[in-house]
Enzyme design. Structure first.
Site, mmCIF file in Angstrom:
data_model
loop_
_atom_site.group_PDB
_atom_site.id
_atom_site.type_symbol
_atom_site.label_atom_id
_atom_site.label_comp_id
_atom_site.label_asym_id
_atom_site.label_seq_id
_atom_site.Cartn_x
_atom_site.Cartn_y
_atom_site.Cartn_z
ATOM 1 C CD GLU A 71 72.799 -5.913 106.307
ATOM 2 O OE1 GLU A 71 71.745 -5.775 105.661
ATOM 3 O OE2 GLU A 71 73.501 -6.929 106.248
ATOM 4 C CE LYS A 125 62.837 -1.833 107.400
ATOM 5 N NZ LYS A 125 62.007 -1.091 106.453
ATOM 6 C CG ASP A 177 61.958 4.663 103.033
ATOM 7 O OD1 ASP A 177 61.314 3.616 102.848
ATOM 8 O OD2 ASP A 177 61.442 5.716 103.458
ATOM 9 C CE1 TYR A 199 68.132 -5.323 101.394
ATOM 10 C CE2 TYR A 199 67.946 -7.601 102.101
ATOM 11 C CZ TYR A 199 67.358 -6.412 101.683
ATOM 12 O OH TYR A 199 66.006 -6.346 101.557
ATOM 13 C CE LYS A 210 60.053 -0.250 109.536
ATOM 14 N NZ LYS A 210 58.652 -0.686 109.485
ATOM 15 C CB CYS A 223 52.843 37.048 86.946
ATOM 16 S SG CYS A 223 54.596 36.678 87.020
ATOM 17 C CB CYS A 261 55.473 40.119 84.369
ATOM 18 S SG CYS A 261 54.229 38.865 84.068
ATOM 19 C CB CYS A 306 53.342 33.817 84.699
ATOM 20 S SG CYS A 306 53.704 35.246 83.667
ATOM 21 C CB CYS A 315 57.053 36.667 82.492
ATOM 22 S SG CYS A 315 57.297 36.483 84.264
HETATM 23 P P1 AMP Z 1 59.145 -3.838 106.369
HETATM 24 O O1 AMP Z 1 58.747 -3.462 104.983
HETATM 25 O O2 AMP Z 1 59.023 -2.727 107.347
HETATM 26 O O3 AMP Z 1 58.514 -5.136 106.820
HETATM 27 O O4 AMP Z 1 60.703 -4.128 106.311
HETATM 28 C C1 AMP Z 1 61.215 -5.133 105.499
HETATM 29 C C2 AMP Z 1 61.852 -4.511 104.296
HETATM 30 O O5 AMP Z 1 62.980 -3.743 104.659
HETATM 31 C C3 AMP Z 1 62.382 -5.523 103.363
HETATM 32 O O6 AMP Z 1 61.401 -6.004 102.493
HETATM 33 C C4 AMP Z 1 63.408 -4.722 102.592
HETATM 34 O O7 AMP Z 1 62.780 -4.150 101.446
HETATM 35 C C5 AMP Z 1 63.751 -3.570 103.500
HETATM 36 N N1 AMP Z 1 65.176 -3.462 103.803
HETATM 37 C C6 AMP Z 1 65.919 -2.351 103.597
HETATM 38 N N2 AMP Z 1 67.190 -2.533 103.948
HETATM 39 C C7 AMP Z 1 67.302 -3.813 104.367
HETATM 40 C C8 AMP Z 1 68.389 -4.608 104.859
HETATM 41 N N3 AMP Z 1 69.631 -4.114 104.979
HETATM 42 N N4 AMP Z 1 68.131 -5.893 105.192
HETATM 43 C C9 AMP Z 1 66.865 -6.391 105.076
HETATM 44 N N5 AMP Z 1 65.815 -5.690 104.634
HETATM 45 C C10 AMP Z 1 66.010 -4.412 104.285
HETATM 46 ZN ZN ZN Z 2 55.046 36.746 84.803
#
Ligand code: AMP
Ligand code: ZN
Length: 652
Positions: A107, A109, A111, A216, A302, A395, A398, A413, A418
């Site tokens: 899956e 990951k 952010d 998920y 990662k 500026c 202007c 400015c 302007c």
């Molecule tokens: P870490 O913060 O590096 O320990 O990674 C764990 C975190 O990855 C979890 O707390 C989730 O917030 C995040 N995460 C994002 N996508 C997923 C996913 N598909 N399955 C599990 N964890 C995920």
């Molecule tokens: Zn200006």
């Protein structure tokens, strides 16, 4: 009545689902708005009939006092990391020793931030952050404003689900753009932006930020037998799941998916920082169990950080539509996340000073959110005798002197003439709370500029019907109408003009206070700083901004021009004493009113200067309670807040 409300709620939820989750709108925005307004009116008239899954819960503003702790019934786990194929192989060998036939699900990951959603009998009751895994924060009110989270499920289930709340790249870029224009610090990346948003105490801000989710995990006991079935089940329940997953038989297969993903990572509409590899079979997961920290059946690969070194060759300074001046570095070209990068933002002057960034420095460049790379830091080891950057004092558009306000990170400015800022100045000038010129919106403003008919705000009062007729799409009737609207705006009471000038920090409320005291714009322009700063509701920041504005040459020219063109510069409104009976009071309406409609009551209170809010807190001054008032009344009594009835409201 009840049926109609029920129908509206169901219909609106269906439309919203199609829009936000399926990305396939089925009605126009206007149609949606109309139904939504009908619902809100019914809800205001019958607050006791508001359904728990009404979409109005998602937009109504609430000011929270803070977040309470939330003890997770099922703890959230963290994941072990891997940074190479070798580490994945080690993981795979460990699994295969016990379960030679295990298969994996890969899956993305995402952010963002982990969230936990608890439903009782199909209703969302708690939304919480992860915290330390066992105790998080209760952020239910904020999560209700995340549009793709269902407030009710199609079945009356008790269930706790987990997932990631994130900010899509488009929202991130839009918000940073706004922050930059306002001279505020930009968010470093979508993750920080999402985290900052979920900790907002004003839920209205959350509603505007465009957060989204991918769920998920089913944390409460599940009947599913594999992770992919969990995803299917969550989808059926109305959650958004990420369909960009991959079922893999071997670790080589997993690695191929990771490689493929790395190549298209840039094109995803959200940030990912890796891939989570899980044993797909839940029975095997159970047998593998957990270490102290993390499950044995999963690992997070990662991606290496997208950072490169480059040299700053020169810096360009540009002025944006609100007057904020931003620096962009020209770099020696480097390959970053699949593209060649030769420019990167330096954000603002404070950032440059804080990181001590100099011309010809070698710097670390990275990609934040979307296409715009940014300079992260200076490689001090490669610092030689670099000279400090020359910060412009004038500026670039202007040539007038730039300001660096204490509360801003950017240079600005403030010249009202302007050219770089004129379009947005004029749009603001004609907007509803300013001069309220109907028909002078952004597309017409654009046309006026391209036809070279206006060069500053005052020029609109020099336009004739004939001038307007030269614009594409204008006929005799429409040109006359716009001309008349422009002429009519000349006679407004001058607080509209003052607000329309777009002086920083001077909103429509401050404009009114300033003119009530100084009675005309020329008088205000002559006033000194202390005189303005001591006014109730004004303060030093506004006073500073007003005086530096009127001290500028451009402002003097503009005001003189407007006066010559016959625009009223005098305050024509009421004096402060008569209309501010409830000024400064925070009032809550609750229960059923017999004679007044909820909306009317609210409007009346606001006309008298009160702020009407939805929930009772220590800051509430007064509660107006109708019949059948519930928890709000109880709370008011507990807090010792004064309570009045409808008759009092009418007597005002
Ligand atoms: P870490 O913060 O590096 O320990 O990674 C764990 C975190 O990855 C979890 O707390 C989730 O917030 C995040 N995460 C994002 N996508 C997923 C996913 N598909 N399955 C599990 N964890 C995920
Ligand atoms: Zn200006």
């Amino acid at each position: 009545m009840k049926d109609r409300m029920n129908d509206l709620v169901n219909q609106l939820n269906q439309y919203a689902d199609a829009y936000y989750r399926l990305d396939r709108p089925v009605v126009s925005d206007a149609e949606y708005d109309q139904l939504y307004r009908e619902l809100v009116e019914l809800e205001e008239a019958h607050p006791d009939l508001v359904l728990p899954n009404s979409p109005s819960h998602r937009v109504g503003g609430k000011l929270l006092d803070g977040f309470s702790k939330y003890q997770h019934e099922y703890p959230l786990y963290s994941l072990q990391d891997a940074f190479s194929f070798e580490e994945l192989e080690t993981f795979d060998r460990r699994i295969r020793k016990e379960f030679p036939n295990a298969t994996y699900i890969c899956e993305l990951k995402i952010d963002g931030l982990s969230i936990s959603l608890t439903y009782e009998a199909g209703q969302l009751v708690v939304g919480a952050t992860r915290g330390d895994g066992s105790i998080g924060e209760n952020i239910t009110e904020n999560l209700k404003r995340v549009q793709d989270i269902p407030l009710t499920l199609p079945e009356a289930l008790d269930i706790t689900v987990r997932g990631e709340c994130y900010m899509p790249k488009v929202s991130f870029n839009r918000i940073n753009q706004i922050r930059q224009e306002a001279g505020e610090v930009e968010f470093a990346n979508p993750r920080n932006a999402a985290a900052g948003t979920l900790r907002q105490l004003d839920t209205r801000i959350v509603a505007k930020r465009g957060l989204a989710t991918f769920l998920y995990q089913e944390a409460s006991p599940t009947e599913a037998d594999s992770q992919s079935h969990v995803l299917d089940k969550l989808t059926k329940l109305g959650f958004v799941t990420n369909q960009d997953y991959h079922l893999a038989e071997t670790i080589q297969d997993v690695w191929d998916f990771i490689q493929d993903l790395a190549s298209r990572r840039e094109t995803l509409p959200y940030d990912i920082d890796g891939v989570v590899i899980k044993v797909n079979n839940l029975a095997i997961q159970d047998e593998l169990g957990f270490t102290i920290k993390a499950p044995r059946w999963a690992i997070a690969y990662k991606f290496p950080a997208e950072e490169k070194e480059a040299e700053i060759l020169s810096v360009d300074w540009t002025v944006g539509r609100t007057g904020v001046v931003t620096p962009t570095a020209n770099l020696t070209p480097v390959q970053l996340a699949g593209t060649t990068v030769s420019r990167a933002t330096l954000h603002n002057v404070d950032y440059i000073a804080e990181k001590d960034i100099r011309l010809h420095d070698t710097v670390i460049v990275y990609k934040a959110g979307d296409i715009i790379p940014a300079v992260l830091s200076v490689v001090q080891a490669k610092r030689d005798q670099q000279e400090p950057l020359i910060i412009p004092r004038e500026c670039p558009s202007c040539g007038s002197e730039l300001c660096h306000y204490e509360d801003e990170v950017a240079l600005r400015c403030i010249n009202p003439l302007c050219p770089a800022q004129l379009k947005s100045k004029l749009e603001h000038f004609s907007s509803r709370d300013a001069m309220n010129i109907a028909g002078l919106g952004s597309s017409i403003v654009e046309k006026l500029f391209s036809a070279n008919l206006v060069h500053d705000v005052a020029d609109i009062y020099r336009l004739s019907v004939e001038d307007l007729l030269t614009l594409e799409g204008f006929k005799e009737k429409s040109a006359t109408k716009l001309y008349q609207a422009i002429q009519a705006s000349k006679t407004h009471s001058a607080e509209r003009l003052l607000f329309g000038l777009g002086i920083r920090h001077v909103g429509s409320k401050a404009s009114k206070i300033l003119l009530e005291t100084f009675t005309s714009i020329p008088n205000l322009a002559k006033a000194d700083l202390e005189e303005i700063a001591t006014l109730e509701g004004i303060g030093a920041v506004i006073a500073q901004s007003v005086t530096s504005y009127f001290a500028s040459e451009g402002a003097k020219v503009l005001v003189a021009e407007l006066e010559l063109l016959g625009v009223n510069l005098t305050y024509l409104g009421h004096s402060l004493a008569t209309d501010a009976l409830l000024s400064g009071m925070t009032i809550v309406l609750t229960g059923k009113l017999e004679r007044l409609k909820r909306g009317e009551a609210k409007a009346k209170l606001e006309r008298l200067g009160a702020t009407v809010t939805g929930s009772v807190s220590k800051k509430t001054n007064l509660v107006v309670a109708g019949s059948d008032a519930g928890s709000k009344l109880t709370k008011a009594q507990e807090l010792g807040i004064e309570v009045r009835d409808e008759a009092w409201l009418e007597s005002l």
